[in-house]
Design an enzyme around this catalytic site. Structure first.
Site, PDB file in Angstrom:
ATOM      1  N   CYS A  87      33.342 -22.043  13.600  1.00  0.00           N
ATOM      2  CA  CYS A  87      32.621 -21.841  14.862  1.00  0.00           C
ATOM      3  C   CYS A  87      32.892 -22.940  15.871  1.00  0.00           C
ATOM      4  O   CYS A  87      32.808 -22.723  17.084  1.00  0.00           O
ATOM      5  CB  CYS A  87      31.127 -21.710  14.593  1.00  0.00           C
ATOM      6  SG  CYS A  87      30.451 -23.084  13.644  1.00  0.00           S
TER       7      CYS A  87
ATOM      8  N   ASP B 216     -18.294  10.382  -3.838  1.00  0.00           N
ATOM      9  CA  ASP B 216     -17.097  10.389  -2.992  1.00  0.00           C
ATOM     10  C   ASP B 216     -16.887  11.745  -2.310  1.00  0.00           C
ATOM     11  O   ASP B 216     -15.747  12.187  -2.133  1.00  0.00           O
ATOM     12  CB  ASP B 216     -15.839  10.024  -3.812  1.00  0.00           C
ATOM     13  CG  ASP B 216     -15.993   8.708  -4.554  1.00  0.00           C
ATOM     14  OD1 ASP B 216     -16.747   7.846  -4.080  1.00  0.00           O
ATOM     15  OD2 ASP B 216     -15.358   8.557  -5.614  1.00  0.00           O
TER      16      ASP B 216
ATOM     17  N   HIS C 295     -12.574   3.978   0.060  1.00  0.00           N
ATOM     18  CA  HIS C 295     -12.164   4.537  -1.233  1.00  0.00           C
ATOM     19  C   HIS C 295     -10.633   4.566  -1.312  1.00  0.00           C
ATOM     20  O   HIS C 295      -9.976   5.066  -0.385  1.00  0.00           O
ATOM     21  CB  HIS C 295     -12.715   5.956  -1.399  1.00  0.00           C
ATOM     22  CG  HIS C 295     -12.437   6.541  -2.752  1.00  0.00           C
ATOM     23  ND1 HIS C 295     -13.152   6.185  -3.867  1.00  0.00           N
ATOM     24  CD2 HIS C 295     -11.508   7.443  -3.166  1.00  0.00           C
ATOM     25  CE1 HIS C 295     -12.689   6.842  -4.914  1.00  0.00           C
ATOM     26  NE2 HIS C 295     -11.690   7.605  -4.519  1.00  0.00           N
TER      27      HIS C 295
END
Length: 902
Positions: A707, A142, A106
């Site tokens: 780099c 439920d 649920h």
């Protein structure tokens, strides 16, 4: 255990699959009958597996169980019933029959929000947390004992769809399977539901979803999002019932410009803006609605309420006319009751339903994968002519500009107006960071503020990863034909080229790169990179492998190259756009989705790129850009369990930390391009003019923020003095100044902290005894300018000979003539191995040195010559993995071996 699965939907299908994987026997699947000749996904999966499927129209009649339905169920012999999203009322004769009873999933935290519209009411009530419950079925609605619960935070702008896809579906499947595991182990609890806080909500229907305007803005927003899609919150507007979709809370402090729209019952008119319809609560605060649906079923963008239907018609090419006729035939096959599909034929008025929308969208994608169609596009273009016009605009990439909402910062600079987005880019939209966090991006030329930029938080990373995961697993990108994917990347490259000057200007403004270099390299190579990898999209494949046969049977073994999934990418500040392109282009070409963190100090070309990607038609969620700090965004990407690959360019120190985090989190794949101290060896038989020119370029290119910069130059002793003299002469000609000036050679360093680091680097060199011949100081002007610098007399043990400066500092050492192996030993005596170089006219010497240099790239009689087709990456503590070239694709692919016996 022997399990009966009772339910339907994709959720039920996934629960069924996972239960089988867990080793349980599914003795029967009880689901709903076929609809329009199509089986429910749960039924379809079970039928493929040869599992018994019972399609039960109903279990009861006049409140009594139907004996034949119950008998069919009991014959299956289940020990446990699992009910994932079951929409039918199951009789107690079935519920109580198995030895272990029945469990039900649920979608709420029971006892709150009992009933069928639980997700809707979680949002309508403005709950701050939601979740799901797996409970033991009883004869109430439920009300049975709780077995397991899981909760999640409900975000301010969550909808039924977002909370379901993000948590209730994936975690609900896991939770249901875990509940079954607990039952099998005899560890499943039965916790009685409390009575405090228990609620039962009615099923939301159109009649009771009318908007009450006499509420705060947040309550109105909750009502609209809680009813989003079905049944839809509505209000009377201009004498007709108008339904509101896509609500979000917005800042009420901003001045709203637009056209007023009177709404019955509202205390003040709404305002139609480009972004949508702004609405007001009785507290003066605001919300924004994106889409409106009128009574005839047509949906329109709320921002086009007063101008809907006024756009000029597109004239179709011959190829587009063929496409239009194909789609006309699709409409005819769906609307079988219509004799002939005319331009004015309305899809819904002719009898189409929601399942027909799904079919139409899929049929269009089969015929034109580049048409990124959503279900709502059908609702917004209900006549055949409108629909075709919309599809053609999407195929041409002409629809994106109207839909994408961008809050620009505009600046007049470099003789042009640049328009810069400055927010996060998540799931196809520019959004503020969680909590409205921002920071200032600084112009290194003068130290002034460029603009405020959204500062991503951990929650933003989670949203972006969730969007990328959804785009990969269930979105268009994951299902797209590779050739169509390539076409989108080509379109993106074309758009980048159209905006090349603007991108280069933003790059110069944000990073200090000299404009001419930014135009040619930062942006130019980025465009080349996307074009190169766009061509690879439909050329990625595995191979067949001859294996030993187990007679009398034979085997076919082949490999498949598959995308990895969600990839995190963290890039540096020296080439903000180019580093993005080097990693992202290969990643996307391989079929992955991306969450990218640009460097915090240089975010602006990355978010501009995000805008162009959206305008190119890249689907939502495929590309996500998160400006922010490495300690927050980079760390979360490293730790996130749904990120399956991380690509990083930066320092060795941070790279080591990232690698450790990636291993601990989920052993995600990693590629690292880290620090460098690249050696350049210049022999006496070199071309001196070329060696001086390119030797300077090897150090001073891009202000030394490179780099692969030659961190140490070894010059043969017989030419050492001449080489240094020539370099000094050329250095004194270099113009340091405004990077927008076309005559400038050298712009500012990227940011103040880096400038300070370079100054300290030079002070250390002098203290250790190296000779400073030129530079080493900050330029006396505003901004972060540093003098190009030359050190000689550098010994191998010195700090500046060992550590990377990442700046315009040339470090020259001499070596004894003819002693090739000794200079090679010195050149290789570093933990770095990114790049290297050699200048000599002797081809044998060049080949010998290039073989012995321990670096990922070796330049011979040139330097900085990178190309999109050549792989790039380092050895040792310079990292591993490759950018560029075919090798880069392998960083973003996984290989699967398949063996079939026949």
């Amino acid at each position: 255990m022997k399990i009966a699965v009772i339910g339907q939907s994709l959720f039920g299908q996934e629960v069924y699959k996972e239960l089988r994987k867990d080793g349980h026997t599914i003795v029967g699947v009880f689901t709903v009958p076929d609809k329009d000749g199509k089986a429910d996904p749960l039924a379809a999966a079970a039928e493929r597996d040869g599992v018994a499927v019972f399609k039960v129209p109903r279990w009861r009649l006049k409140g009594q169980a139907l004996p034949e339905a119950v008998a069919r169920y009991k014959a299956a012999g289940a020990e446990l019933n699992v009910l994932p999203f079951c929409s039918q009322f199951i009789p107690m004769e079935v519920i109580e029959h198995p030895r272990h009873g029945s469990i039900i999933y649920h979608p709420s935290l029971l006892p709150r929000h009992r009933g069928a519209s639980a997700i809707n009411w979680t949002l309508i009530h403005g709950d701050k947390k939601g979740g799901f419950t797996v409970f033991w079925a009883d004869d109430g609605l439920d009300t049975g004992p709780i077995l397991l619960q899981r909760e999640c935070a409900v975000e301010a702008n969550d909808t039924v769809s977002t909370i379901y896809k993000r948590f209730l579906f994936p975690e609900g499947v896991k939770g249901t399977v875990e509940a079954v595991r607990l039952i099998a182990e005899g560890k499943a609890p039965r916790i009685s539901q409390p009575t405090d806080g228990a609620t039962y909500e009615c099923i939301q229907k159109k009649d009771n979803s009318k908007i009450d305007w006499n509420q705060p803005a947040e309550a109105i927003h909750n009502w609209i999002r809680g009813n989003d899609n079905v049944p839809g919150a509505w209000a009377p507007v201009d004498g007709q019932k108008v339904t509101f979709y896509g609500s979000s809370l917005v800042d009420s402090g901003a001045l709203v410009k637009g056209e007023p729209l009177e709404i019955e019952g509202a205390s003040r008119p709404g305002i139609v803006t480009k972004a949508g319809l702004v609405l007001f609560g009785n507290d003066g605060k605001t919300l924004l609605v994106k889409n409106l649906q009128v009574e005839d079923g047509k949906m329109i963008p709320a921002g086009q309420y007063f101008s809907s239907g006024t756009s000029a018609a597109v004239e179709l090419t011959a190829e587009e006319q063929v496409f239009a006729q194909q789609i006309r035939a699709v409409w005819q096959s769906i609307l079988t009751n219509v004799a002939e599909i005319e331009d004015s034929t309305d899809f819904f008025k002719s009898g189409a339903a929601s399942m027909d929308v799904v079919r139409l969208v899929e049929e269009v994608k089969l015929r034109a994968g580049g048409c990124q169609l959503q279900n709502e596009d059908v609702y917004m273009n209900t006549s055949f002519q409108e629909f075709i016009q919309m599809c053609v605009r999407k195929l041409r990439g002409e629809d994106s500009e109207e839909e994408l909402q961008v809050d620009y910062v505009e600046k007049e600079v470099n003789n042009m107006t640049v328009r810069m987005p400055h927010q996060l880019f998540i799931n196809g939209e520019f959004v503020d960071a969680e909590g409205g966090k921002t920071y200032i991006s600084i112009n290194p030329t003068d130290g002034t503020a460029i603009c405020e930029v959204s500062l991503a938080q951990v929650g933003d990373v989670d949203k972006a990863v969730a969007a990328a995961k959804e785009a990969f697993e269930v979105g268009e990108w994951g299902r797209m034909n590779p050739r169509d994917r390539g076409r989108l990347l080509y379109r993106l490259a074309d758009l980048m080229e159209q905006h090349q000057e603007e991108l280069a200007t933003i790059e110069t403004l944000d990073s200090g790169a000299v404009y001419t270099l930014a135009l040619k390299t930062h942006v130019g190579m980025s465009i080349q990179t996307f074009r190169y990898f766009a061509g690879w999209c439909d050329k990625i494949h595995g191979c067949t492998i001859p294996i030993n046969q187990a007679r009398p049977n034979r085997n076919l073994t082949f490999t498949k190259k598959e995308p990895i999934g969600v990839c995190g990418i963290v890039i540096p500040w020296n080439y903000p756009l180019m580093m993005l392109a080097w990693k992202t282009a290969a990643c996307l070409a391989a079929g992955n989705t991306v969450v990218l963190k640009p460097a915090q100090v240089t975010p602006l070309t990355a978010v501009k790129f995000a805008e162009l990607a959206a305008r190119a038609g890249i689907p939502k969620g495929v590309i996500n850009i998160l400006p922010g700090s490495g300690s927050v965004v980079g760390q979360r990407l490293s730790d996130h369990p749904d990120v399956r690959k991380l690509g990083f360019t930066g320092s060795t120190e941070i790279g080591k930390h990232i690698m450790k985090s990636c291993a601990v989190s989920n052993v995600k794949k990693v590629s690292l391009e880290l620090g460098g101290k690249s050696p350049l060896i210049i022999f006496s038989d070199c071309d001196m003019d070329k060696a001086v020119r390119m030797g300077m370029g090897s150090v001073f290119f891009n202000k030394g923020e490179n780099c692969i910069a030659a961190g140490r130059i070894f010059v043969e002793d017989t030419i050492h003095e001449a080489f240094v003299a020539r370099v000094l002469e050329e250095m004194r000609k270099m113009k340091v100044g405004d990077p927008m000036d076309r005559s400038t050679d050298h712009g500012p360093q990227n940011h103040k902290a880096h400038l300070d680091k370079l100054l300290e680097f030079c002070r250390t060199g002098e203290k250790e005894g190296a000779t400073l011949l030129q530079g080493g100081k900050q330029v006396d002007r505003p901004g972060f300018f540093f003098e190009p610098t030359l050190f000689v007399g550098v010994q191998d043990h010195m700090y500046i000979a060992v550590e990377e400066s990442f700046g315009p500092i040339m470090i020259v050492s001499s070596f004894k003539g003819g002693d090739v192996d000794e200079v090679l030993r010195r050149a290789n005596a570093t933990e770095y191995g990114l790049a290297s170089g050699v200048f000599t006219r002797d081809i044998s010497k060049a080949l010998y040195v290039s073989e012995k240099l321990n670096a990922g790239t070796v330049f011979v009689n040139t330097y900085n010559k990178t190309d999109v087709a050549a792989p790039f990456g380092g050895f040792k503590q310079s990292g591993f993995g490759k950018d560029l070239g075919q090798d880069a694709l392998n960083e973003y692919l996984r290989t699967k071996a398949v063996t079939i016996e026949y």
